[in-house]
Write a protein that holds these residues in place. Structure first.
Motif, mmCIF file in Angstrom:
data_model
loop_
_atom_site.group_PDB
_atom_site.id
_atom_site.type_symbol
_atom_site.label_atom_id
_atom_site.label_comp_id
_atom_site.label_asym_id
_atom_site.label_seq_id
_atom_site.Cartn_x
_atom_site.Cartn_y
_atom_site.Cartn_z
ATOM 1 N N HIS A 125 -3.196 0.088 -8.421
ATOM 2 C CA HIS A 125 -2.535 -0.860 -7.527
ATOM 3 C C HIS A 125 -1.050 -0.709 -7.790
ATOM 4 O O HIS A 125 -0.483 -1.382 -8.638
ATOM 5 N N HIS A 158 -4.563 3.008 -3.939
ATOM 6 C CA HIS A 158 -3.335 2.766 -3.191
ATOM 7 C C HIS A 158 -3.184 3.829 -2.104
ATOM 8 O O HIS A 158 -3.323 5.022 -2.367
ATOM 9 N N HIS A 178 -4.924 -0.805 -1.487
ATOM 10 C CA HIS A 178 -3.627 -1.457 -1.309
ATOM 11 C C HIS A 178 -2.693 -0.526 -0.547
ATOM 12 O O HIS A 178 -2.856 0.693 -0.568
#
Length: 108
Positions: free
Chosen positions: A48, A29, A63
């Protein structure tokens, strides 16, 4: 893919390594935080956490929050390591002014 963020092979390899060590294989992330030396600084964490997929390479998906997609457009994420450590770096795209630290940038 939601954003046009590129990963260098070195960045993809390090993201994959960190994800595996953290117990979240293939999931990382990226989030932009307010910076001191530039408008935005990157923070990369395993997992995530929220958001949408912005880049995939070598078995790892990166992400980011959907609200930050426009800021990530056209960036390239690189990784440089040496004997004293390493870190992720932003490589400039059109309209981007990277900071000397490498992990922060401003939009022109």
């Amino acid at each position: 893919m939601a954003a046009n963020l590129r990963l260098t092979p070195a960045a993809a390899a390090e993201l994959g390594r960190q994800a595996a060590v953290a117990g979240t294989p293939g999931q990382m992330h990226l989030e932009l935080l307010p910076g001191d030396c530039a408008d935005h600084v990157i923070q990369i964490r395993p997992g995530h956490l929220a958001g949408v997929a912005i880049a995939r390479a070598d078995g790892v998906t990166l992400h980011a929050p959907k609200s930050q997609l426009k800021l990530l457009q056209g960036l390239c994420l690189d990784y440089r390591g040496d004997l004293s450590g390493g870190g992720f770096l932003i490589r400039s795209g059109d309209g981007i002014s990277p900071c000397a630290c490498g992990s922060a940038f401003s939009l022109r």
